[in-house]
Design an enzyme around this catalytic site. Structure first.
Site, PDB file in Angstrom:
ATOM      1  N   SER A 142       0.810  -1.082  -0.033  1.00 42.64           N
ATOM      2  CA  SER A 142       0.113   0.158   0.089  1.00 42.64           C
ATOM      3  C   SER A 142       0.909   1.361   0.026  1.00 42.64           C
ATOM      4  O   SER A 142       1.878   1.145   0.511  1.00 42.64           O
ATOM      5  CB  SER A 142      -0.904   0.126   1.286  1.00 42.64           C
ATOM      6  OG  SER A 142      -1.572   1.082   1.313  1.00 42.64           O
ATOM      7  N   TYR A 153      -1.720   0.040  10.252  1.00 35.46           N
ATOM      8  CA  TYR A 153      -1.794  -0.406   9.017  1.00 35.46           C
ATOM      9  C   TYR A 153      -0.290  -0.116   8.183  1.00 35.46           C
ATOM     10  O   TYR A 153       0.039  -0.875   7.354  1.00 35.46           O
ATOM     11  CB  TYR A 153      -2.914  -0.074   8.445  1.00 35.46           C
ATOM     12  CG  TYR A 153      -3.177  -0.333   6.782  1.00 35.46           C
ATOM     13  CD1 TYR A 153      -3.420  -1.624   6.452  1.00 35.46           C
ATOM     14  CD2 TYR A 153      -2.880   0.844   5.867  1.00 35.46           C
ATOM     15  CE1 TYR A 153      -3.558  -1.794   5.047  1.00 35.46           C
ATOM     16  CE2 TYR A 153      -3.262   0.696   4.663  1.00 35.46           C
ATOM     17  CZ  TYR A 153      -3.335  -0.875   4.037  1.00 35.46           C
ATOM     18  OH  TYR A 153      -3.740  -1.002   2.883  1.00 35.46           O
TER      19      TYR A 153
HETATM   20  N1  LIG Z   1      -8.717  -0.791  -1.640  1.00 33.33           N
HETATM   21  C1  LIG Z   1      -7.948   0.077  -1.558  1.00 33.33           C
HETATM   22  O1  LIG Z   1      -8.127   1.453  -1.710  1.00 33.33           O
HETATM   23  C2  LIG Z   1      -6.522  -0.109  -1.558  1.00 33.33           C
HETATM   24  C3  LIG Z   1      -5.472   0.765  -1.280  1.00 33.33           C
HETATM   25  C4  LIG Z   1      -4.049   0.296  -0.992  1.00 33.33           C
HETATM   26  C5  LIG Z   1      -3.839  -0.900  -0.768  1.00 33.33           C
HETATM   27  N2  LIG Z   1      -4.636  -1.770  -0.705  1.00 33.33           N
HETATM   28  C6  LIG Z   1      -4.314  -3.107  -0.428  1.00 33.33           C
HETATM   29  O2  LIG Z   1      -5.107  -4.189  -1.724  1.00 33.33           O
HETATM   30  C7  LIG Z   1      -5.358  -5.348  -0.760  1.00 33.33           C
HETATM   31  C8  LIG Z   1      -6.910  -5.630  -1.212  1.00 33.33           C
HETATM   32  O3  LIG Z   1      -7.555  -4.649  -0.930  1.00 33.33           O
HETATM   33  P1  LIG Z   1      -9.238  -4.699  -1.158  1.00 33.33           P
HETATM   34  O4  LIG Z   1      -9.726  -3.412  -0.450  1.00 33.33           O
HETATM   35  O5  LIG Z   1      -9.626  -4.791  -2.540  1.00 33.33           O
HETATM   36  O6  LIG Z   1      -9.527  -5.937  -0.457  1.00 33.33           O
HETATM   37  P2  LIG Z   1     -11.061  -6.122   0.692  1.00 33.33           P
HETATM   38  O7  LIG Z   1     -10.846  -5.319   1.970  1.00 33.33           O
HETATM   39  O8  LIG Z   1     -12.400  -5.419  -0.352  1.00 33.33           O
HETATM   40  O9  LIG Z   1     -11.233  -7.501   0.669  1.00 33.33           O
HETATM   41  C9  LIG Z   1     -10.129  -8.300   1.267  1.00 33.33           C
HETATM   42  C10 LIG Z   1     -10.394  -9.906   1.218  1.00 33.33           C
HETATM   43  O10 LIG Z   1      -9.799 -10.419   2.239  1.00 33.33           O
HETATM   44  C11 LIG Z   1     -10.438 -11.498   3.020  1.00 33.33           C
HETATM   45  N3  LIG Z   1      -9.760 -11.580   4.187  1.00 33.33           N
HETATM   46  C12 LIG Z   1      -9.631 -10.826   5.084  1.00 33.33           C
HETATM   47  N4  LIG Z   1      -8.889 -11.316   6.049  1.00 33.33           N
HETATM   48  C13 LIG Z   1      -8.737 -12.522   5.748  1.00 33.33           C
HETATM   49  C14 LIG Z   1      -8.190 -13.688   6.769  1.00 33.33           C
HETATM   50  N5  LIG Z   1      -7.415 -13.458   7.669  1.00 33.33           N
HETATM   51  N6  LIG Z   1      -7.882 -14.831   5.823  1.00 33.33           N
HETATM   52  C15 LIG Z   1      -8.520 -14.766   4.430  1.00 33.33           C
HETATM   53  N7  LIG Z   1      -9.081 -13.792   3.775  1.00 33.33           N
HETATM   54  C16 LIG Z   1      -9.145 -12.758   4.372  1.00 33.33           C
HETATM   55  C17 LIG Z   1     -11.628 -10.631   3.094  1.00 33.33           C
HETATM   56  O11 LIG Z   1     -12.657 -11.574   3.502  1.00 33.33           O
HETATM   57  C18 LIG Z   1     -11.967  -9.973   1.620  1.00 33.33           C
HETATM   58  O12 LIG Z   1     -12.425 -10.981   0.595  1.00 33.33           O
HETATM   59  C19 LIG Z   1      -5.242  -5.317   0.699  1.00 33.33           C
HETATM   60  O13 LIG Z   1      -4.026  -5.849   0.976  1.00 33.33           O
HETATM   61  C20 LIG Z   1      -5.218  -3.860   0.763  1.00 33.33           C
HETATM   62  O14 LIG Z   1      -4.107  -3.299   1.970  1.00 33.33           O
HETATM   63  C21 LIG Z   1      -5.865  -1.654  -0.982  1.00 33.33           C
END
Ligand SMILES: NC(=O)c1ccc[n+]([C@@H]2O[C@H](COP(=O)([O-])OP(=O)(O)OC[C@H]3O[C@@H](n4cnc5c(N)ncnc54)[C@H](O)[C@@H]3O)[C@@H](O)[C@H]2O)c1
Length: 258
Positions: A142, A153
């Site tokens: 991130s 985080y």
């Molecule tokens: N969405 C954003 O704006 C953003 C920005 C920067 C980085 N990220 C990173 O991208 C990645 C995906 O983000 P997103 O927003 O698309 O995800 P999200 O939060 O929408 O979904 C995360 C998924 O991970 C699963 N999950 C959570 N804990 C778990 C566990 N212990 N075991 C198995 N599954 C688990 C959840 O059930 C969910 O399906 C993450 O690592 C996040 O930190 C996202």
């Protein structure tokens, strides 16, 4: 999609039930990969069944436990005959608040969510990649390593960056590449699984909006990215097109370097 970069490859994608992980897993399957969609959410098999190609499966595992990580890798290797690529999508800030406002157990929860699953899966996949004579790990980090309202985080994702660089250096001699992207704010449909199951108070929504403003202002484009804009660089790094790239953390954040 005419490219078939993952034909003959086995991929494990974590956090594949929704968001960026789901987008990555679906496109990898469309490009010919055999893909295990891993998530804690039990509807992950339903998502895997939406994929094109006939070589996908869903697997429910809690990757905050080492046993969950080990079981997911063992299942993929058994079902598809080995593992070539691991893409770590599990993570995401649970709460946004000034650091002084975090309770100690809330700090622990952020580290458990956004650091430990990647640490565990990177370890659990290694025997499978070594058995294959090499492979690739892509960690989804991130740009929040520099940002406000989510210091725990940020710390977790700094750890993900460190795993990426140290593991790349240590396992290059085994033909294993380890890379990461650092996404910025990404627009997505409403989450089926919320980040914070308890819901956000009005105060927390206000803190979140401060973080959103900081993230948006930090980009040159003054906007969030789309899921497709995150999926494309992740799968480029996962593919053989990136064969001379390892240990790198690619910011995908409209000019914000994290
Ligand atoms: N969405 C954003 O704006 C953003 C920005 C920067 C980085 N990220 C990173 O991208 C990645 C995906 O983000 P997103 O927003 O698309 O995800 P999200 O939060 O929408 O979904 C995360 C998924 O991970 C699963 N999950 C959570 N804990 C778990 C566990 N212990 N075991 C198995 N599954 C688990 C959840 O059930 C969910 O399906 C993450 O690592 C996040 O930190 C996202």
């Amino acid at each position: 999609m005419s490219m078939q970069r993952f034909s003959g490859k086995v991929l494990v994608v974590t956090g594949a039930a929704q968001g960026i992980g789901r987008g990555v897993a679906l496109r990898a399957a469309a490009e010919g990969g055999k893909v295990l969609f891993v998530d804690r959410a039990d509807f992950v098999a339903e998502v895997a069944a939406q994929a094109s190609g006939d070589h996908t499966a869903g697997f429910v595992a809690d990757l905050e436990t080492y046993e969950g990580a080990r079981a997911a890798m063992a299942f993929a290797a058994e079902k598809f005959g080995g593992i070539d690529i691991l893409i770590n999508g599990v993570g995401g800030a649970i709460r946004m608040r000034p650091f002084a406002e975090f309770e100690p157990e809330q700090i622990d929860a952020e580290i458990r969510r956004s650091l430990m699953p990647t640490l565990y899966t990177c370890h659990a996949v290694l025997p499978h990649l070594l058995a294959r004579g090499g492979g690739t790990i892509v960690n989804i980090s991130s740009n929040a390593t520099r940002g406000i309202r989510r210091v725990p985080y940020s710390a977790a994702k700094g750890g993900v960056n460190a795993i990426t660089q140290a593991l790349a250096m240590e396992y290059a001699e085994h033909n294993i590449r380890v890379v990461a992207t650092a996404p910025g704010g990404t627009s997505a449909p409403p989450r089926r699984v919320p980040r914070n199951a308890a819901g956000d108070s009005e105060q927390e929504k206000a803190w979140m909006s401060e973080a959103v403003n900081q993230v948006t202002e930090s980009t040159f484009f003054k906007r969030y990215g789309s899921i497709d804009e995150q999926v494309a660089p992740i799968l480029f790094l996962a593919s053989d097109e990136a064969s001379y790239i390892t240990g790198s953390i690619l910011p995908v954040a409209g000019g914000d370097t994290g």
